[in-house]
Design a protein around this motif. Structure first.
Motif, PDB file in Angstrom:
ATOM      1  N   THR A  91       0.821  -1.210   0.000  1.00 23.68           N
ATOM      2  CA  THR A  91       0.000   0.000   0.000  1.00 23.68           C
ATOM      3  C   THR A  91       0.855   1.260   0.000  1.00 23.68           C
ATOM      4  O   THR A  91       0.508   2.249  -0.642  1.00 23.68           O
ATOM      5  CB  THR A  91      -0.945   0.014   1.213  1.00 23.68           C
ATOM      6  N   THR A 129       2.227   1.705  -3.563  1.00 29.28           N
ATOM      7  CA  THR A 129       1.126   2.126  -4.433  1.00 29.28           C
ATOM      8  C   THR A 129       0.776   3.585  -4.197  1.00 29.28           C
ATOM      9  O   THR A 129       0.654   4.376  -5.149  1.00 29.28           O
ATOM     10  CB  THR A 129      -0.104   1.238  -4.190  1.00 29.28           C
ATOM     11  N   VAL A 181      -4.732   1.108   0.712  1.00 26.20           N
ATOM     12  CA  VAL A 181      -3.997   2.152  -0.004  1.00 26.20           C
ATOM     13  C   VAL A 181      -4.436   3.530   0.465  1.00 26.20           C
ATOM     14  O   VAL A 181      -3.611   4.419   0.711  1.00 26.20           O
ATOM     15  CB  VAL A 181      -4.188   2.003  -1.523  1.00 26.20           C
ATOM     16  N   ILE A 183      -6.453   2.607  -9.404  1.00 29.01           N
ATOM     17  CA  ILE A 183      -5.718   1.357  -9.174  1.00 29.01           C
ATOM     18  C   ILE A 183      -6.589   0.126  -9.371  1.00 29.01           C
ATOM     19  O   ILE A 183      -6.073  -0.993  -9.355  1.00 29.01           O
ATOM     20  CB  ILE A 183      -5.101   1.318  -7.758  1.00 29.01           C
ATOM     21  N   GLU A 206      -2.006   3.251 -11.802  1.00 32.35           N
ATOM     22  CA  GLU A 206      -0.898   2.869 -10.930  1.00 32.35           C
ATOM     23  C   GLU A 206      -0.991   1.378 -10.631  1.00 32.35           C
ATOM     24  O   GLU A 206      -2.018   0.886 -10.178  1.00 32.35           O
ATOM     25  CB  GLU A 206      -0.935   3.674  -9.625  1.00 32.35           C
ATOM     26  N   MET A 230       1.684  -1.200  -8.769  1.00 33.25           N
ATOM     27  CA  MET A 230       2.994  -1.199  -8.114  1.00 33.25           C
ATOM     28  C   MET A 230       3.895  -2.355  -8.540  1.00 33.25           C
ATOM     29  O   MET A 230       5.099  -2.323  -8.308  1.00 33.25           O
ATOM     30  CB  MET A 230       2.844  -1.192  -6.594  1.00 33.25           C
TER      31      MET A 230
END
Length: 334
Positions: A128, A131, A159, A244, A265, A267
């Motif tokens: 998180t 991210t 997140v 996300i 996004e 990660m």
């Protein structure tokens, strides 16, 4: 080594959806660290993979993308860590996950664990934090001295719980989080949001209730497709939207009139493609550890489900599937 794995993608209530198994221990080589996992946390990506990705016949799939533990051995190319180091990381989605006693992870996506946290508290952070950091500073390109406003949709989740803190503590943004229940709204306020609004109501109208006509930035962390029209309405001309989640479809033509830019996004991108800047996640996690130890931000553990085993992980997956979780669920020890 002990592990929790599965052989078929099944509903979480199925007795075979997650299994306690014994697997061969991996061996470190190259830039890999062999980590003795002490604690893990559970993320929505775990649920998505478990419910959709079936391993080859006869093989077990181990998931889990968050861990804190102790380095037990290092590959011959490792320079950043040594045996005995305490580390935390999210790993790579292209490799076996962290729901195992021993785990291999590339040193370039691993950080030194915050000294002020125990393993369970540290395990809640990596996925998180990476991210949220990448979304805020690399995708939306927010400057630390920005005086604009950001709307964080789903601010009480994993997140969101980090993103609210980073935006409040490291930038000049006005931070507006969304949450729909009293307990999650209070959680978001405690994390530092200037305002909390209800995403069960039209977002643009909720913003006007707090005296804000529009925002420069939106971070949409879940149910983007359901909120999309209201997001477009709430964004200022030339604003930026980052997301996300995995909406089935978005009519991006709605962004054109306001020249809104769209950013995704993920990660895992750096590890998945072994990008030239993959080491930035090592640096990022070390900075998160520094911020934790300085008291600037805090871990986001909401619940500890106990020992790492199939039964407890099933409980964690079920809670995430209910969409009522706040913060992070952690488990520790085998």
């Amino acid at each position: 080594m002990k592990a929790v794995a599965y052989q078929q993608a099944l509903p979480i209530k199925d007795q075979n959806s997650l299994l306690d198994v014994t697997l061969p221990a991996p061996v470190a080589s190259g830039h890999d660290l062999l980590v003795e996992v002490q604690a893990i946390s559970v993320n929505p990506v775990d649920v998505k993979v478990r419910s959709s990705a079936t391993p080859p016949d006869g093989e077990y799939k181990v998931i889990g993308w968050d861990a804190a533990g102790i380095v037990r051995a290092v590959g011959d190319a490792v320079t950043l860590f040594k045996p005995g180091d305490r580390v935390f990381y999210a790993g790579s989605i292209a490799r076996p996950g962290t729901n195992s006693e021993l785990h291999l992870v590339d040193e370039f996506i691993t950080g030194h664990m915050p000294a002020s946290l125990d393993f369970a508290q540290a395990a809640a952070l990596p996925l998180t934090a990476i991210t949220a950091w990448e979304l805020l500073f690399e995708r939306l390109e927010v400057q630390t001295d920005s005086k604009e406003a950001i709307l964080i949709i789903g601010a009480a989740g994993g997140v969101g719980s980090i993103l609210v803190q980073l935006a409040r503590q490291l930038t000049g943004l006005t931070v507006i989080g969304t949450a729909s229940r009293p307990q999650t709204q209070q959680w978001v306020r405690e994390l530092g949001a200037h305002h909390v609004i209800d995403h069960a109501l039209p977002l643009s109208q909720e913003l006007k209730k707090i005296g804000i006509d529009n925002v420069k930035y939106v971070a949409s962390l879940n149910q983007t497709d359901q909120h999309f029209a209201e997001i477009v309405e709430a964004l200022a001309p030339q604003g930026k939207l980052a997301l996300i989640d995995d909406p089935v479809a978005l009519d991006c033509r709605l962004l054109k009139r306001k020249s809104i830019s769209l950013h995704w996004e993920f990660m895992f991108t750096r590890a998945l493609f072994a990008t030239a800047d993959m080491h930035k996640q090592h640096e990022l996690l070390n900075e998160v550890a520094r911020l934790i130890d300085a008291g600037t931000i805090k871990t986001t553990v909401a619940e500890n489900f106990g020992t790492i085993n199939a039964a407890n992980l099933k409980r964690a997956h079920s809670l995430l599937e209910s969409n009522t979780a706040k913060g992070k669920i952690v488990l520790e020890g085998f």
